[in-house]
Enzyme design. Structure first.
Site, PDB file in Angstrom:
ATOM      1  N   ASP A  14       0.825  -1.203   0.000  1.00 35.93           N
ATOM      2  CA  ASP A  14       0.000   0.000   0.000  1.00 35.93           C
ATOM      3  C   ASP A  14       0.865   1.262   0.000  1.00 35.93           C
ATOM      4  O   ASP A  14       2.083   1.209   0.199  1.00 35.93           O
ATOM      5  CB  ASP A  14      -0.906  -0.027   1.242  1.00 35.93           C
ATOM      6  CG  ASP A  14      -2.090   0.907   1.117  1.00 35.93           C
ATOM      7  OD1 ASP A  14      -2.397   1.357   0.002  1.00 35.93           O
ATOM      8  OD2 ASP A  14      -2.721   1.194   2.159  1.00 35.93           O
TER       9      ASP A  14
ATOM     10  N   TYR B 186       6.232 -10.138   6.230  1.00 33.65           N
ATOM     11  CA  TYR B 186       6.211  -8.711   6.562  1.00 33.65           C
ATOM     12  C   TYR B 186       6.745  -8.524   7.977  1.00 33.65           C
ATOM     13  O   TYR B 186       6.497  -9.351   8.871  1.00 33.65           O
ATOM     14  CB  TYR B 186       4.782  -8.164   6.512  1.00 33.65           C
ATOM     15  CG  TYR B 186       4.211  -7.978   5.130  1.00 33.65           C
ATOM     16  CD1 TYR B 186       4.305  -6.745   4.474  1.00 33.65           C
ATOM     17  CD2 TYR B 186       3.558  -9.021   4.481  1.00 33.65           C
ATOM     18  CE1 TYR B 186       3.768  -6.569   3.211  1.00 33.65           C
ATOM     19  CE2 TYR B 186       3.012  -8.850   3.214  1.00 33.65           C
ATOM     20  CZ  TYR B 186       3.122  -7.618   2.582  1.00 33.65           C
ATOM     21  OH  TYR B 186       2.593  -7.442   1.322  1.00 33.65           O
TER      22      TYR B 186
END
Length: 299
Positions: A66, A130
């Protein structure tokens, strides 16, 4: 007639791994023309086009991070056909050439592979990892410059890490993560059942630890899965930090998970993009192997 994989008409498919600081970009993928900020994909495709390929290049990105999210290792594949029947660029030269054209951007290619022409960067990925970085007891102005926009600074000096770890066990394994998908997500059609192979909370450190005037407590939250829902990691992080701050109990987090409803998630808890890093995209070695190597490469 023998046709070599990936070399018909000298068309080569490359898998590239790349890193970026996402602060000034709109996200990993392309954006509509005239958008105020470009995506990472826009800049990568511009760099590839400067190699003057015969074909029109379109990049397939493995992980759609994002706006404001960073990557130490994202990946993508593309096809490139050189002019005048020249053989494909070597893996080393494609890295050097693209980095030359990306010099002014906070984007770098780390390595590349020549892969089979049916390889897909997104669908062949076996897992993605992540890491979310948190700094405690700071404001943004107290952070070393090298950590600004690269972590979530929280004014609290302490988090109840044991409660967070207890809550993390609830998120581990296979669950319907509908509650952790962003509201109005354009990916709402995706299967919300995901398997979290790793949900881990460990001490971290400042990038300037040895050179700053005081010690800042850092924590890193690690998440590994084959795939994630849109903003799932930021919502899981926010919920775990909420538990650590006493804003949520472990049982309340479990209720949110069990609700399987995106509106059950407290919107104020979503972690900001700045602390999130995509650190690894894994593939099977066998998927990266050309069945027949190109006959030659040149500079």
């Amino acid at each position: 007639m023998i046709i070599f994989v990936n070399t018909m008409h000298n068309l080569a498919r490359y898998l590239i791994f790349f890193q970026y600081i996402g602060t000034k970009y709109s996200g990993a993928v392309k954006v509509p023309p005239h958008s105020p900020k470009k995506g990472i994909q826009d800049h990568l495709e511009e760099a590839i086009q400067r190699l003057r390929p015969l074909n029109s290049v379109s990049l397939s990105v493995s992980s759609r991070t994002d706006k404001g999210v960073h990557a130490l290792s994202n990946s993508a594949h593309f096809d490139l056909q050189r002019r005048n029947d020249k053989p494909p660029f070597s893996e080393y030269n494609i890295v050097q050439a693209l980095n030359f054209h990306l010099t002014t951007e906070q984007i770098r290619i780390t390595h590349a592979y020549l892969v089979p022409n049916d390889f897909h960067a997104r669908f062949h990925a076996q897992s993605r990892t992540y890491i979310y970085r948190i700094a405690l007891g700071t404001t943004r102005h107290d952070l070393p410059l090298v950590d600004c926009n690269l972590c979530w600074n929280i004014c609290n000096t302490e988090l109840d890490v044991e409660a967070m770890r207890e809550a993390a066990t609830l998120l581990s394994g296979t669950h319907d993560f509908s509650s952790f998908q962003a509201v109005n997500s354009d990916m709402a059609f995706r299967n919300p059942v995901k398997t979290m192979d790793v949900v881990n909370i460990q001490p971290g450190s400042s990038f300037a630890r040895a050179y700053f005037h005081r010690e800042i407590p850092f924590w890193e939250l690690t998440f590994t899965s084959r795939s994630f829902l849109y903003k799932q990691v930021r919502r899981m992080t926010g919920a775990l930090v909420g538990v650590g701050q006493g804003k949520l109990s472990v049982s309340q987090l479990n209720e949110i998970l069990e609700a399987r409803d995106t509106y059950a998630y407290p919107q104020a808890l979503v972690a900001p993009a700045c602390g999130l890093f995509l650190t690894k995209v894994d593939y099977k070695e066998s998927d990266l192997q050309l069945s027949q190597q190109p006959s030659s490469t040149e500079n």
